[in-house]
Write a protein that holds these residues in place. Structure first.
Motif, PDB file in Angstrom:
ATOM      1  N   VAL A   1      39.510  86.933  12.813  1.00  0.00           N
ATOM      2  CA  VAL A   1      40.557  87.558  13.455  1.00  0.00           C
ATOM      3  C   VAL A   1      39.903  88.707  13.913  1.00  0.00           C
ATOM      4  CG1 VAL A   1      42.738  88.584  12.382  1.00  0.00           C
ATOM      5  CG2 VAL A   1      41.635  86.188  11.618  1.00  0.00           C
ATOM      6  N   GLN A   2      41.037  88.858  14.734  1.00  0.00           N
ATOM      7  CA  GLN A   2      40.299  90.331  15.553  1.00  0.00           C
ATOM      8  C   GLN A   2      41.529  91.505  14.770  1.00  0.00           C
ATOM      9  OE1 GLN A   2      40.067  91.517  19.745  1.00  0.00           O
ATOM     10  NE2 GLN A   2      38.384  90.040  19.678  1.00  0.00           N
ATOM     11  N   THR A   3      41.261  92.438  14.277  1.00  0.00           N
ATOM     12  CA  THR A   3      42.287  93.421  13.834  1.00  0.00           C
ATOM     13  C   THR A   3      42.205  94.530  14.351  1.00  0.00           C
ATOM     14  OG1 THR A   3      42.524  92.339  11.671  1.00  0.00           O
ATOM     15  CG2 THR A   3      43.576  94.430  11.035  1.00  0.00           C
ATOM     16  N   HIS A   4      43.511  94.680  14.893  1.00  0.00           N
ATOM     17  CA  HIS A   4      43.503  96.089  16.199  1.00  0.00           C
ATOM     18  C   HIS A   4      44.461  96.573  15.297  1.00  0.00           C
ATOM     19  CE1 HIS A   4      43.131  96.923  19.967  1.00  0.00           C
ATOM     20  NE2 HIS A   4      44.235  97.641  19.926  1.00  0.00           N
ATOM     21  N   THR A   5      44.945  98.408  14.565  1.00  0.00           N
ATOM     22  CA  THR A   5      45.582  98.529  14.404  1.00  0.00           C
ATOM     23  C   THR A   5      46.496 100.007  14.968  1.00  0.00           C
ATOM     24  OG1 THR A   5      44.679  98.754  12.390  1.00  0.00           O
ATOM     25  CG2 THR A   5      46.509 100.146  12.727  1.00  0.00           C
ATOM     26  N   VAL A   6      48.090  99.584  14.889  1.00  0.00           N
ATOM     27  CA  VAL A   6      48.247 100.393  16.677  1.00  0.00           C
ATOM     28  C   VAL A   6      49.365 101.498  15.971  1.00  0.00           C
ATOM     29  CG1 VAL A   6      47.797  98.955  18.242  1.00  0.00           C
ATOM     30  CG2 VAL A   6      50.084  98.999  16.998  1.00  0.00           C
ATOM     31  N   GLN A   7      49.234 102.615  16.208  1.00  0.00           N
ATOM     32  CA  GLN A   7      50.511 103.955  15.658  1.00  0.00           C
ATOM     33  C   GLN A   7      52.083 103.503  16.622  1.00  0.00           C
ATOM     34  OE1 GLN A   7      51.267 106.033  13.105  1.00  0.00           O
ATOM     35  NE2 GLN A   7      49.073 105.176  11.961  1.00  0.00           N
ATOM     36  N   ILE A   8      52.910 103.375  15.509  1.00  0.00           N
ATOM     37  CA  ILE A   8      54.181 103.119  17.004  1.00  0.00           C
ATOM     38  C   ILE A   8      55.640 103.955  16.086  1.00  0.00           C
ATOM     39  CG2 ILE A   8      55.879 101.991  18.014  1.00  0.00           C
ATOM     40  CD1 ILE A   8      54.251 100.004  18.432  1.00  0.00           C
ATOM     41  N   GLY A   9      55.707 105.601  16.582  1.00  0.00           N
ATOM     42  CA  GLY A   9      57.200 105.787  16.290  1.00  0.00           C
ATOM     43  C   GLY A   9      56.320 106.337  14.512  1.00  0.00           C
TER      44      GLY A   9
ATOM     45  N   LYS B   1      54.529 104.713  12.326  1.00  0.00           N
ATOM     46  CA  LYS B   1      54.301 104.209  11.680  1.00  0.00           C
ATOM     47  C   LYS B   1      53.096 103.014  12.083  1.00  0.00           C
ATOM     48  CE  LYS B   1      55.623  99.746   9.917  1.00  0.00           C
ATOM     49  NZ  LYS B   1      56.347  99.197   8.297  1.00  0.00           N
ATOM     50  N   THR B   2      52.248 102.086  10.964  1.00  0.00           N
ATOM     51  CA  THR B   2      51.400 101.719  11.581  1.00  0.00           C
ATOM     52  C   THR B   2      51.376  99.989  11.641  1.00  0.00           C
ATOM     53  OG1 THR B   2      50.200 103.265  10.594  1.00  0.00           O
ATOM     54  CG2 THR B   2      48.539 101.255  10.629  1.00  0.00           C
ATOM     55  N   ILE B   3      51.580  99.768  12.315  1.00  0.00           N
ATOM     56  CA  ILE B   3      50.880  98.024  13.039  1.00  0.00           C
ATOM     57  C   ILE B   3      49.723  97.133  12.541  1.00  0.00           C
ATOM     58  CG2 ILE B   3      52.815  96.743  13.572  1.00  0.00           C
ATOM     59  CD1 ILE B   3      54.217  98.792  15.429  1.00  0.00           C
ATOM     60  N   LEU B   4      50.194  96.721  12.142  1.00  0.00           N
ATOM     61  CA  LEU B   4      48.869  95.763  12.204  1.00  0.00           C
ATOM     62  C   LEU B   4      48.567  94.298  13.429  1.00  0.00           C
ATOM     63  CD1 LEU B   4      47.388  95.644   9.028  1.00  0.00           C
ATOM     64  CD2 LEU B   4      46.217  96.843  10.115  1.00  0.00           C
ATOM     65  N   TYR B   5      48.036  94.440  14.050  1.00  0.00           N
ATOM     66  CA  TYR B   5      47.508  93.280  15.211  1.00  0.00           C
ATOM     67  C   TYR B   5      46.962  92.643  14.524  1.00  0.00           C
ATOM     68  CZ  TYR B   5      51.339  95.772  18.441  1.00  0.00           C
ATOM     69  OH  TYR B   5      51.800  96.998  19.168  1.00  0.00           O
ATOM     70  N   HIS B   6      47.153  90.658  13.950  1.00  0.00           N
ATOM     71  CA  HIS B   6      46.166  90.004  13.793  1.00  0.00           C
ATOM     72  C   HIS B   6      45.602  89.236  14.999  1.00  0.00           C
ATOM     73  CE1 HIS B   6      45.364  92.055  10.117  1.00  0.00           C
ATOM     74  NE2 HIS B   6      46.858  91.688   9.950  1.00  0.00           N
ATOM     75  N   PHE B   7      44.945  89.505  15.971  1.00  0.00           N
ATOM     76  CA  PHE B   7      44.592  88.620  17.284  1.00  0.00           C
ATOM     77  C   PHE B   7      43.990  86.880  16.502  1.00  0.00           C
ATOM     78  CE2 PHE B   7      45.508  92.318  19.506  1.00  0.00           C
ATOM     79  CZ  PHE B   7      46.211  92.219  20.312  1.00  0.00           C
ATOM     80  N   ASN B   8      43.915  85.702  16.927  1.00  0.00           N
ATOM     81  CA  ASN B   8      43.115  84.847  16.744  1.00  0.00           C
ATOM     82  C   ASN B   8      43.747  84.442  15.595  1.00  0.00           C
ATOM     83  OD1 ASN B   8      42.004  83.655  18.631  1.00  0.00           O
ATOM     84  ND2 ASN B   8      40.048  85.441  18.660  1.00  0.00           N
TER      85      ASN B   8
ATOM     86  N   GLN C   1      60.061  98.396  13.635  1.00  0.00           N
ATOM     87  CA  GLN C   1      58.955  98.292  13.569  1.00  0.00           C
ATOM     88  C   GLN C   1      58.598  97.344  12.483  1.00  0.00           C
ATOM     89  OE1 GLN C   1      57.438  98.719  16.226  1.00  0.00           O
ATOM     90  NE2 GLN C   1      58.459 100.220  17.071  1.00  0.00           N
ATOM     91  N   PRO C   2      57.116  96.637  12.277  1.00  0.00           N
ATOM     92  CA  PRO C   2      57.248  95.301  11.984  1.00  0.00           C
ATOM     93  C   PRO C   2      56.106  96.006  11.437  1.00  0.00           C
ATOM     94  CG  PRO C   2      56.406  94.868  13.744  1.00  0.00           C
ATOM     95  CD  PRO C   2      57.235  95.537  14.510  1.00  0.00           C
ATOM     96  N   ASP C   3      55.289  95.044   9.914  1.00  0.00           N
ATOM     97  CA  ASP C   3      54.039  95.456   9.543  1.00  0.00           C
ATOM     98  C   ASP C   3      53.066  95.111   9.913  1.00  0.00           C
ATOM     99  OD1 ASP C   3      55.874  96.841   7.551  1.00  0.00           O
ATOM    100  OD2 ASP C   3      54.962  96.475   6.414  1.00  0.00           O
ATOM    101  N   PHE C   4      53.492  93.733  10.361  1.00  0.00           N
ATOM    102  CA  PHE C   4      52.254  93.324  11.025  1.00  0.00           C
ATOM    103  C   PHE C   4      52.812  92.625  12.085  1.00  0.00           C
ATOM    104  CE2 PHE C   4      53.289  90.355   7.628  1.00  0.00           C
ATOM    105  CZ  PHE C   4      53.456  89.048   7.990  1.00  0.00           C
ATOM    106  N   ILE C   5      51.566  91.991  12.851  1.00  0.00           N
ATOM    107  CA  ILE C   5      52.160  90.613  13.970  1.00  0.00           C
ATOM    108  C   ILE C   5      50.946  90.067  14.201  1.00  0.00           C
ATOM    109  CG2 ILE C   5      53.015  90.198  16.518  1.00  0.00           C
ATOM    110  CD1 ILE C   5      53.449  92.609  16.893  1.00  0.00           C
ATOM    111  N   HIS C   6      51.128  88.340  13.293  1.00  0.00           N
ATOM    112  CA  HIS C   6      49.924  87.826  13.909  1.00  0.00           C
ATOM    113  C   HIS C   6      50.352  86.609  14.579  1.00  0.00           C
ATOM    114  CE1 HIS C   6      48.307  88.057   9.450  1.00  0.00           C
ATOM    115  NE2 HIS C   6      49.792  87.575   9.150  1.00  0.00           N
TER     116      HIS C   6
END
Ligand SMILES: NC(=O)c1ccc[n+]([C@@H]2O[C@H](COP(=O)([O-])OP(=O)(O)OC[C@H]3O[C@@H](n4cnc5c(N)ncnc54)[C@H](O)[C@@H]3O)[C@@H](O)[C@H]2O)c1
Length: 343
Positions: free
Chosen positions: A1-9, A11-18, A147-152
């Protein structure tokens, strides 16, 4: 899994690719959870997830209405969901839009996460926090930005996705290329849909690139007062076409992009050679480029669209591939332009 952290407005959001919904660590946090999905996607969920509190709405755009949101809220209350509950939306754009909307209003806001299961939801609908429901014939007229907490991102989920849903997803990918990434446009020209459908690494690279294009635009303008309008390319006319002609979202956006390209050629210096290149690309990815519809009704519905400001409508036009502008077009001029382009 590749985790990518982004900030929108803020809020910290975690993108879990793969990511994989079959992995034991999936949803492995200690919060109480309620899953939201649709009746098609529910059939493909692992047994372990189906045993969790789960609400499955009927599949399709017709479910994206306030009545469904009310039903979900009622079910969550019955399940004992409280302020600490995590809502997880697993599905296409209809489910991800409803999950964000319900999460934003249930008990004045609870945390939520998303598992997009269509290509369109992976590259577009799940990203950026806009959510909502349709009001009759008007798309997305009620909603919030939350915004969500995470997206898988689990690419194995696309194995069951029908071909027309793949095509629909490519409309939003081609949209991103048109407004922000001429190199992506050229890459899409040199490949075809099956190159991504049959190769998970190519799919991952494509999804990630599109997620990051949309994220960077939204991070600059979460509330949609400036740059975010660019993401509406093809949507001002695509939205009414979607509901008038009962087409999948991406197919309607594809027709909307061709109409917008025609208007761009009329009043924004977009070349006819690039307009033909766009048409060829959309057709290559199986997308429709025109539709027989009542142009008067189309104009009326477009004018009711949220992008209206005063007696003009904000319209996204191309200057060239990869370079777009937001132009205010007076209603009467828009109506005349639609007539010219459709006839
Ligand atoms: N919030 C945003 O920024 C944003 C952006 C773009 C689109 N949208 C919204 O997204 C919606 C369109 O999303 P969509 O195209 O994903 O439609 P959808 O959610 O209706 O899904 C399309 C179909 O595919 C089925 N499906 C989903 N995942 C599947 C899988 N893995 N295998 C088999 N079948 C599967 C669904 O049950 C449905 O029948 C529209 O309502 C649109 O307005 C929102």
């Amino acid at each position: 899994v590749q985790t990518h952290t982004v900030q929108i407005g803020g809020k910290t959001i975690l993108y879990h690719f793969n990511a994989s919904i079959h992995a034991p660590e999936f949803l492995n946090d200690h919060r109480n959870k309620v899953l939201l999905t649709d009746t098609n996607v529910a059939q493909h969920l692992p047994e372990r997830l189906r045993r969790m509190p789960c609400i499955a709405i009927p599949a399709g755009e017709k479910s994206k209405q306030q009545a469904t949101a009310d039903h979900i809220i009622g079910q969550m209350l019955e399940m004992g969901a409280d302020k600490e509950t995590l809502l997880v939306g697993i599905g296409g754009g209809v489910v991800t839009d409803l999950a964000g909307y319900v999460a934003s209003i249930y008990m004045r806001g609870i945390a939520f996460g998303l598992v997009p299961t269509t290509l369109l939801a992976m590259v577009d609908a799940a990203i950026g926090g806009k959510n909502g429901v349709d009001l009759g014939q008007y798309k997305n007229l009620a909603g919030t930005i939350y915004q969500p907490d995470f997206i898988h991102f689990d690419y194995a989920l696309t194995d069951t996705l029908p071909l027309d849903e793949w095509e629909s997803g490519f409309a939003e990918i081609i949209k991103h290329a048109c407004i922000a990434d001429a190199t992506l446009f050229a890459e899409l020209q040199s490949k075809q849909l099956s190159d991504f459908r049959e190769n998970k690494e190519a799919l991952h690279a494509l999804v990630k690139r599109n997620v990051l294009i949309k994220t960077s635009i939204v991070a600059e303008d979460e509330q949609g007062t400036g740059k975010r309008h660019l993401l509406n390319f093809g949507h001002t006319l695509g939205h009414p076409i979607e509901l008038l002609c009962n087409l999948p979202h991406g197919h309607a956006v594809s027709i909307g992009m061709m109409l917008a390209a025609g208007i761009s050629e009329e009043i924004n210096g977009f070349s006819s050679a690039e307009k033909s290149a766009l048409k060829t690309l959309l057709e290559k990815y199986g997308l429709p480029v025109s539709v027989d519809t009542d142009t008067k009704k189309l104009t009326e519905l477009a004018i009711k669209d949220k992008k209206k400001s005063g007696d003009a409508i904000r319209f996204v036009l191309l200057r060239s591939i990869g370079d777009a502008d937001v132009i205010k077009i007076p209603m009467q001029q828009l109506s005349d332009l639609i007539k010219t382009i459709c006839c």
